[in-house]
Scaffold this active site. Structure first.
Site, mmCIF file in Angstrom:
data_model
loop_
_atom_site.group_PDB
_atom_site.id
_atom_site.type_symbol
_atom_site.label_atom_id
_atom_site.label_comp_id
_atom_site.label_asym_id
_atom_site.label_seq_id
_atom_site.Cartn_x
_atom_site.Cartn_y
_atom_site.Cartn_z
ATOM 1 N N ASP A 70 44.846 37.301 29.005
ATOM 2 C CA ASP A 70 44.442 38.648 29.428
ATOM 3 C C ASP A 70 46.031 39.260 29.376
ATOM 4 O OD1 ASP A 70 43.920 40.860 30.649
ATOM 5 O OD2 ASP A 70 43.665 39.570 32.729
ATOM 6 N N GLU B 50 48.454 42.859 25.966
ATOM 7 C CA GLU B 50 48.089 43.804 24.406
ATOM 8 C C GLU B 50 49.509 43.772 23.497
ATOM 9 O OE1 GLU B 50 45.027 44.235 26.836
ATOM 10 O OE2 GLU B 50 47.092 44.395 27.492
ATOM 11 N N ASP C 239 38.545 46.049 32.153
ATOM 12 C CA ASP C 239 39.244 45.959 33.532
ATOM 13 C C ASP C 239 37.951 47.050 33.332
ATOM 14 O OD1 ASP C 239 40.768 43.970 34.092
ATOM 15 O OD2 ASP C 239 42.374 45.354 33.637
#
Length: 806
Positions: free
Chosen positions: A399, A402, A477
């Site tokens: 997670d 990015e 999300d």
């Protein structure tokens, strides 16, 4: 952007002065000493490469796996106005007056062309590169990775820049994952373009112009691959040959998965696990979010919340649960923290050009970030997972990769941060989109080194083209809203058309509070997705199946059980994806490419090629319009037959999912189980939806978790269906080897039989019919006149011949 704006910002290639052939490469020399390289890689794949600076650095793309190609025979002809390249499948014209490429099929039908006024250009001030293509009035565009939009991206402007997009909405762009690849479809003929450039890229698909579409990057080369179909399936297969085939997941990862931010302490997790078993809800996986760690430091455990990780995970294992833990890239800047000390000592972290470590704030506070472009860093990162694997963790959830940075105004690293990048010392602006991809690569390869004969399972939020080799993807999300439920269908279909088959979305939504109707409808969509995970945020309503009353519990339980009955089919489909690059869940247009009615349908989808699903994605709806493409279809629930193409109105109460099965299909099903075992002895039935035409099917089975299939340890069950006058003949042939299926009950069920058979033979021996009240066993058959089915229990053998006489 108008045509004048394009000309003002960019300089475009001018006249072609000469063409020089070197093997499969054409060196195209243009005016002003500009060189374009055109590669004929295969009969249907052309690579176009332009470096405005003429450097043409070493071809070391992280994404492309096939860099050496066998020589392709092609003709090069010098015509008056253009050079022509001809392969066995394509004709490519290279115009002389001004560099421009046009792609034709063998029948001289134009498939794709550079825009006539300007094609390839560059901006010397900004280092941007751009390519413009003619936009046809009837052209449709698909793919582009993760986009919160409709299936067809015509008239959209799309940005590739991985972004932490919490609670995104319809049209939000960019999102967490970037795939600069799309499929163009026009008059039933498809092509693909993969723009292999990791800088921030923009695809303007007719948003700014009626005449052309374009793709551009903020730096690097104009480097794209043109892939001709004409079938979309062929485009996807060729794309996966370029960027890599999808990983084959362990079978348990196809089971239902339960998560939230966060389950802790260990007693709470065990309580959740026991509740699933108590209520007879199938479930295979539980997740641990960031609260299992010591102050959010990766590769640690919170000793108060989880004092005995191994004992805790052993207890869950005895209940049939696998555990997946979250691992984020940020390493807490703490001199007492071993991972940070090792990173500093060995120069593993991202730095500025002055050699200072870059620090940014995420969950643990101030953190350093590994430079995953270094092979030694990827090895180090992968080896660190031994801490988790040794106590029983079965999968890793990447997670925040990015990478997301809380303390930065742009939500990520400073663009001036420098990465090693094979010695090129490249800025973060180049590596940014690759960061999550390389982190997942490090994780996957690390797990593989720790357990060399166990298939890794990695779930990643971020990624780039090629991520399908290492990780499953979920849509980040999302929000507990009807808008997001609708969005999940085109988003997941688009990911599949971008070469990423193992996909899913947080069931019920992550941000905000869900409610009963929304949750049930979400389960009805997600039960068909490879990744079937319920996940919600901290501070939201509990989202487990039992928290919305007895009615919801009963409905959701049956949905999850239905998923488990479909597991033989789903596992066969993920193996097909592994071999071919085709998606598991497909838009209708993939199987019905000549039917223009399917081109914009994004609230229906197919599981494989045979099962059509038309879910409810709007609140309060109990009736909907469904499009059934060409062919005959069976209503899954009633076995009623409906012919297409046509639209039908269909009643959909809250406890029902509209499911249709195409004539001439085999749907293997099993009994639902509490969880997926390595040696699954669940009963297997081959549901054969009969047709007036011949068809065949292959069911794939192996042990579900090792790589032994590579050495031949697998079983393929082949079904051959032949209709004859007053007779149906079936051959069921089993090939390969595996012990996992040797003790189960096995049967064939024919669906669509409108009159009782006069006689049935298996391997030349007549078997007897029974009445409804009698026990059905091997050597007998039963005809159900209410459901138009014939069921035949069988003993599994290498070759079974079944003849049904009418």
């Amino acid at each position: 952007m108008s045509s004048n704006d394009v000309k003002t910002a960019f300089t475009f290639l001018g006249p072609v002065e000469s063409v020089r052939r070197e093997g499969n490469v054409l060196n195209v020399f243009c005016k002003s000493e500009k060189l374009v390289k055109v590669y004929v890689l295969d009969n249907n794949i052309i690579r176009v490469r332009f470096d405005p600076k003429g450097a043409y650095s070493v071809d070391d793309s992280y994404v492309i796996v096939k860099k050496e190609w066998p020589e392709t025979n092609f003709y090069l002809r010098d015509n008056k106005d253009y050079w022509e390249i001809e392969t066995a499948e394509l004709k490519v014209r290279l115009f002389k007056e001004k560099f421009r490429l046009s792609f034709y099929n063998k029948n001289n039908k134009l498939v794709n062309e550079d825009y006539e006024k300007y094609s390839i250009g560059w901006d010397e001030k900004s280092d941007k590169v751009k390519c413009c293509k003619s936009l046809f009035a009837d052209e449709h565009f698909y793919g582009f990775g993760e986009k919160a939009d409709r299936l067809d991206k015509r008239r959209k402007k799309l940005v590739m820049w991985n972004t932490d997009a919490f609670g995104y909405s319809f049209g939000s762009d960019p999102l967490y994952l970037s795939v600069p690849f799309f499929i163009g479809l026009r008059k039933g003929e498809a092509y693909g373009i993969f723009f292999d450039n990791s800088y921030r890229t923009t695809f303007d698909m007719g948003f700014s112009s009626e005449e052309y579409y374009s793709f551009e990057a903020d730096g690097g080369e104009l480097n794209y691959y043109f892939i001709y179909g004409p079938l979309i399936k062929k485009v996807l297969k060729s794309y996966s040959e370029l960027t890599g085939k999808p990983f084959l997941p362990p079978k348990w990862s196809l089971g239902y998965q339960q998560s939230r931010y966060s389950y802790y302490p260990e007693d709470k997790v065990l309580e959740i696990a026991k509740k699933f078993r108590e209520l007879n809800i199938p479930c295979d996986v539980l997740y641990l979010d960031i609260h299992y760690m010591d102050n959010y430091k990766v590769f640690t455990w919170d000793k108060e919340r989880f004092p005995d990780p191994k004992g805790f995970l052993d207890s869950l294992s005895k209940l049939g649960f696998k555990v997946i833990t979250i691992v984020n890239p940020g390493i807490k800047a703490d001199s007492n923290y071993n991972a940070f000390r090792e990173g500093v000592l060995n120069d593993y972290f991202c730095k500025y050009s002055n050699n200072e470590i870059y620090f940014g704030k995420v969950w643990p506070g101030t953190c350093a970030f590994p430079d995953f472009t270094k092979e030694e860093v990827r090895n180090w990162w992968g080896n660190n997972h031994k801490i988790l694997v040794d106590v029983g963790v079965k999968g890793i959830w990447n997670d925040m990769n990015e990478p997301s940075v809380f303390s930065s105004s742009n939500k990520t690293m400073d663009l001036e941060v420098v990465h090693f990048d094979n010695g090129k010392l490249s800025p973060h602006s180049k590596v940014h989109n690759l960061y999550g991809f390389l982190m997942s690569k490090a994780t996957y390869e690390g797990l593989l080194k720790i357990n060399s004969n166990e298939r890794p399972f990695v779930l990643s939020r971020s990624g780039f083209a090629g991520i399908q080799r290492y990780a499953a993807i979920w849509t980040g999300d999302n929000t507990s809203s009807w808008e997001h439920l609708y969005l999940q269908v085109p988003m997941l279909l688009s990911l599949g058309l971008s070469g990423i088959p193992f996909i899913g979305a947080d069931v019920g939504g992550f941000a905000g509070n869900t409610e009963m109707e929304l949750l049930i409808r979400w389960y009805q969509v997600s039960m068909f997705m490879p990744l079937f995970r319920n996940h919600t945020s901290i501070g939201t309503t509990d989202q487990e199946p039992w928290n919305f009353g007895y009615y919801a519990l009963d409905v959701i339980r049956e949905i999850i059980k239905l998923r488990y009955t479909f597991l033989p089919l789903m596992y066969t489909l993920v193996k097909e994806s592994h071999d071919t690059g085709l998606p598991v869940v497909r838009p209708l247009l993939l199987e019905f490419q000549d039917d223009e009615n399917t081109y914009c349908i994004d609230d229906e989808f197919l599981l494989g090629s045979s099962i059509l699903v038309a879910p409810i994605v709007k609140q309060g709806i109990n009736r909907r319009l469904i499009y059934l493409p060409m062919g005959n279809w069976y209503d899954f629930w009633t076995n009623k037959e409906i012919s297409g193409p046509r639209y039908i109105e269909y009643e959909v109460p809250l406890n029902k999912i509209p499911i249709f099965v195409k004539h001439g299909s085999v749907i293997p099903v099993q009994d639902s189980t509490e969880y997926i075992k390595d040696e699954d002895l669940s009963n297997l039935t081959l549901n054969i939806y009969i047709s007036n035409e011949r068809f065949n099917f292959e069911l794939y089975e192996d042990d579900g978790h090792t790589f032994n299939y590579l050495s031949g340890d697998f079983k393929v069950t082949k079904v051959f269906f032949t209709p004859k006058e007053n007779e149906i003949e079936l051959f069921v042939v089993q090939e390969g080897k595996t012990k996992a299926t040797s003790k189960r009950k096995f049967s064939v069920r024919l669906i669509g039989v409108h009159s009782p058979p006069k006689k049935i033979e298996t391997n030349g021996k007549k078997i007897r019919s029974i009445k409804r009240s009698e026990e059905l066993k091997i050597g007998f058959w039963f005809y159900d006149s209410m459901r138009n089915t014939v069921e035949i229990p069988l003993e599994e053998k290498e070759r079974i011949n079944i003849k049904v006489f009418f």
